[in-house]
Enzyme design. Sequence first.
Site, PDB file in Angstrom:
ATOM      1  N   GLU A 288      29.871 -13.568  10.204  1.00  0.00           N
ATOM      2  CA  GLU A 288      30.735 -13.169   9.987  1.00  0.00           C
ATOM      3  C   GLU A 288      30.833 -11.891  10.072  1.00  0.00           C
ATOM      4  O   GLU A 288      31.124 -10.909  11.044  1.00  0.00           O
ATOM      5  CB  GLU A 288      31.680 -14.005   8.676  1.00  0.00           C
ATOM      6  CG  GLU A 288      32.302 -14.844   8.880  1.00  0.00           C
ATOM      7  CD  GLU A 288      30.761 -16.037   8.051  1.00  0.00           C
ATOM      8  OE1 GLU A 288      29.936 -15.067   7.427  1.00  0.00           O
ATOM      9  OE2 GLU A 288      30.905 -16.933   8.712  1.00  0.00           O
TER      10      GLU A 288
ATOM     11  N   ASP B 269      23.604 -18.951   8.645  1.00  0.00           N
ATOM     12  CA  ASP B 269      24.759 -18.792   7.804  1.00  0.00           C
ATOM     13  C   ASP B 269      25.528 -17.319   8.045  1.00  0.00           C
ATOM     14  O   ASP B 269      24.503 -16.669   8.004  1.00  0.00           O
ATOM     15  CB  ASP B 269      24.450 -19.594   6.710  1.00  0.00           C
ATOM     16  CG  ASP B 269      26.084 -19.581   5.289  1.00  0.00           C
ATOM     17  OD1 ASP B 269      26.491 -19.906   5.977  1.00  0.00           O
ATOM     18  OD2 ASP B 269      25.264 -19.768   4.866  1.00  0.00           O
TER      19      ASP B 269
ATOM     20  N   ASP C 197      31.940 -25.214   3.983  1.00  0.00           N
ATOM     21  CA  ASP C 197      32.224 -24.805   2.992  1.00  0.00           C
ATOM     22  C   ASP C 197      33.930 -25.892   3.318  1.00  0.00           C
ATOM     23  O   ASP C 197      34.670 -24.830   2.950  1.00  0.00           O
ATOM     24  CB  ASP C 197      32.423 -23.282   2.958  1.00  0.00           C
ATOM     25  CG  ASP C 197      30.917 -22.853   2.414  1.00  0.00           C
ATOM     26  OD1 ASP C 197      30.134 -23.339   2.827  1.00  0.00           O
ATOM     27  OD2 ASP C 197      30.937 -22.089   2.208  1.00  0.00           O
TER      28      ASP C 197
END
Length: 966
Positions: free
Chosen positions: A477, A474, A644
């Site tokens: 980025e 997770d 999400d």
Amino acid sequence: MKGSRGWRQWMLALVFPGLIIARPASSSLGATSISYYPQATMAADKALPVLANVDDPSAVDAQDVCPGYKATNVQTTEDGLTADLVLAGEACNAYGIDIPALNLMVEYQADSRLHVQILPSVLTAANASYYTLSPDLVLEGLLEPGSHAHKELSFQWSNEPSFSFNVTRVSNGDVLFSTTGSQLVYENQFLEIVTSLPAEYNLYGLGEVIHSLRLGNNLTRTLWAANAGNTIDINTYGSHPIYMETRYDTAHGENRSHSHGVFLRNAHGQDVLLREEKLTWRALGGSLDLYFFSGPSPVEVIQQYQVVVGLPAMQRYHTLGLHQCRWGYANWSVVQEVIDNYARFNIPLENMWNDIDYMAFYRDFDNDPVRFGYSEGRKLIDSLHANGQYYIPIVDPGIYVPNPFNASDAYEPFTRGNESNAFLSNPDGSLFIGAVWPGYTAFPDWLDSSAREWWAYELQAWHDKLPWDGSWLDMSEAASDCAGSCGSGNLHLQPIITQTGLPGSAGNLVLEYPEEFNLTNATEAAVAASQSASELAAESATATASTSTSTTYVQSTPNVVRDVEYPPYVINNGHGALSEGAIATNATHHDGTLEYDIHNLFGLGEAQTTYFAHLAMEPNRRPFLITRSTFAGSGRYTGHWGGDNNSRWGSMWFAIPQALSFQLFGIPMFGVDTCGFMGNTDEELCNRWMQLSAFFPFYRNHNVLGAIPQEPYNWASVIEATITAQKVRFALLPYLYTLLYQAHATGSPVMRALAWNFPNDPRLADADTQFFLGDAILVIPVLEVGVSTVDGVFPGLVEGTDLYYDWYSQSKVDVPSTWNITISAPLGHIPVYIHGGNVLAVQDYAMTTRAARQTPWSIIVALDINQTAEGYLYLDDGESLVGDTKSVYFTADKSSLSVSVEGDFIDSNGLDTITILGLDSVPDGSVRVDGHIQDANITWNDTNNAAVIGVSLESAFQSSWTITWD
Ligand SMILES: *[C@@H]1O[C@H](CO)[C@@H](O)[C@H](O)[C@H]1NC(C)=O
Ligand SMILES: *[C@@H]1O[C@H](CO)[C@@H](O)[C@H](O)[C@H]1NC(C)=O
Ligand SMILES: *[C@@H]1O[C@H](CO)[C@@H](O)[C@H](O)[C@H]1NC(C)=O
Ligand SMILES: *[C@@H]1O[C@H](CO)[C@@H](O)[C@H](O)[C@H]1NC(C)=O
């Protein structure tokens, strides 16, 4: 203006009993989100406001001011040509310093692939910072051996009025890409290339973004990995600079189409402007490294692309079973309860997950000793394993940096990583410290072998304590909740997370329900509405108070020394400045590379490192990874989930175009948070969604902290719907696994848009509410609330070229007089069809895939209009990287089925029945296997023209055989 988009930037923290933590939010689909409590985790700097170039009416258009280049010294080579490009006039320095001299290299790499690369010819002060993308991270296309005598793409160039080029399809002369009439712009922080496109072009790809499958002719796609949830039309987690374009040719009475692909192998921040009859590609650096793929079918384009970026990893069989996850499983007992509930309600559960709840203070490689102790966890996982079930925990890239003034705050994974120099630095060599879940955190430098070794060591050490089966990567980025190195000088503030003393409580949390919840659950909706009304009032009061300030935007000017924080060209990043909500762009790798140049590759580096770390632990077991941030080629290591998303009907629909786009991106192992992540779901949405996701490769139910529980067993109708859909999924597991194998071996997509399987029908160009699995299965899901029918399209059926059979009744779909057919689909029923012309090998339903793999085979022959069908089945042990395999080929017509077997893998399951769909005439009862009369029991069903031949073969696929019936 970013602020006017109506979505809330960061933010706002979530309330956990007694704890306050920050999690970046995403907005819900067009609705006001009231899910979170505004609480900052820690003192966090914000980046300065910027105005995206595409939103700035006074922005200079580089095309108006830049001189372009002239080609000189043009040499034809064996495989193409080379030339020098020199600036054709005075430097414009529009959004960077012009690079005066470039090298052009054109290479016909294969009949279907052309490579056009433009690089600075000499390194000067002005372009010394130019970045070359390493093939260690992102593969490059290589010249294929052979003459390429049948090349389908052709390159022409011109110097009038300045250098431009065309890429043409040889077979029909169609100009696929043309820079004619535009200038090439090549600066140290800005590249621009413009191509003309036909009117109303059909373009796909350019993700990751939440949008319909076909991109439309008036959009800006921005590629900058961002923790932006599922906000529509905003750059989110991954970056995929590839598009496919389909051109329909209706001129000659007969519909035809040709598709081609264009890949810009460039990892920098990008804007791609889709405008009327043209596309403008802008990047903040790197090189112009273009690949053209000639198709001509969409599936061929997808395959040709993956030849360059790499084919997807082969998945383990058990990863096709159902996955259950949520944020908010507080301890092992709760996890066990979920596993037990699945068993109690007889719903197959294969893979149990944990979100960050298991961690001690949100630190990686460290379970909370009280709630998620190791010995208890090991027992739970051992018992899962004994039942043929698996366990997958989350892992984040942000590594907690302990408070140096507090000896009891030691955190060994950090100490070891820091000692081995595993982390990114600031430009001055000090540790770069951002902020994520645990507080101030350091980030691994995936380019560096010390970081890779340290990461593998930590995963191994943790795995020794807790034998998990995969990694969920997770925040990759990589997200960081502040701008810059916000922890430098602030470490005395650690630990951020304490058990007491912070305001807020979970009790006040009011989450949204899906659209039209008031129609499906009036009583609960009324209660929720009154609660949210007071929150909305409070929120709008806050909002009004802060709207009247006028903003001054940062605007930097081109310079030989690059401004990597606020580059002169401002991409349309949803979060604003490049470093907002992410590791700062000046964070520095050990080899000197700046995060500015490879921000979009952070998630790829993490996936690659983790993949090899898993292999080091278990050398012949296929690693299982699901990653949030992906780049071109990530499929080699990982699957992806549409993270999400929202518990909204619209979000469920967007899952389909997103999944199809990820097939194009070469990451077939894709699924979304089923029943929705943000907000509360409800019974009807969860019912439809558990059924829809059963036809995605990655099938996981996942939920946000604080929302109502959404495991399928929470509603009787959802239990039933999930079991119904899983019965189909289990029957199709061998087929789905075969499709994933074919994706791995050839790059063919698992889920397919209608237009990909029927490329010659222009009416399908934007169809994305239904999809195929391979060629054989058509799924027409219900995506609307409160309905009991769905309008579906059966490609080729109206024209009489194709047949479809209802999965459940096995009846032929009637030839309709209209294009859209209204299909009955009451709650709990998902319409699924077998496409005529296919042979499927199916197995039985069971509680786990392990058990299902021991059940007897049946074969379904779905005849096409010519009364023929064929199929393919791939078999292996479902988890080894290298081992025996088996290929089974099926060929059938109205009176025979041939099974031809190759390979050494042993599958000793017998054969039960052969069902033949779409026979013109009733078989009379005599059945021969390899010429010998065989005892068989034929049942003929008059209503659906299906014959079921009960033949008992001891071993279905140990050798080749032919069965005939008359
Ligand atoms: C490219 O194609 C366009 C459209 O057919 C044509 O006008 C132009 O001259 C071509 N340019 C080059 C460089 O071949
Ligand atoms: C393109 O989109 C912009 C912004 O949404 C809009 O203002 C403009 O009118 C659109 N142009 C066309 C040709 O539709
Ligand atoms: C349900 O809520 C929507 C707004 O969310 C409203 O437009 C609609 O009228 C409501 N329907 C009923 C039956 O209350
Ligand atoms: C809606 O109503 C049913 C029946 O009254 C109830 O069991 C269910 O939990 C409710 N809530 C949701 C979110 O569906």
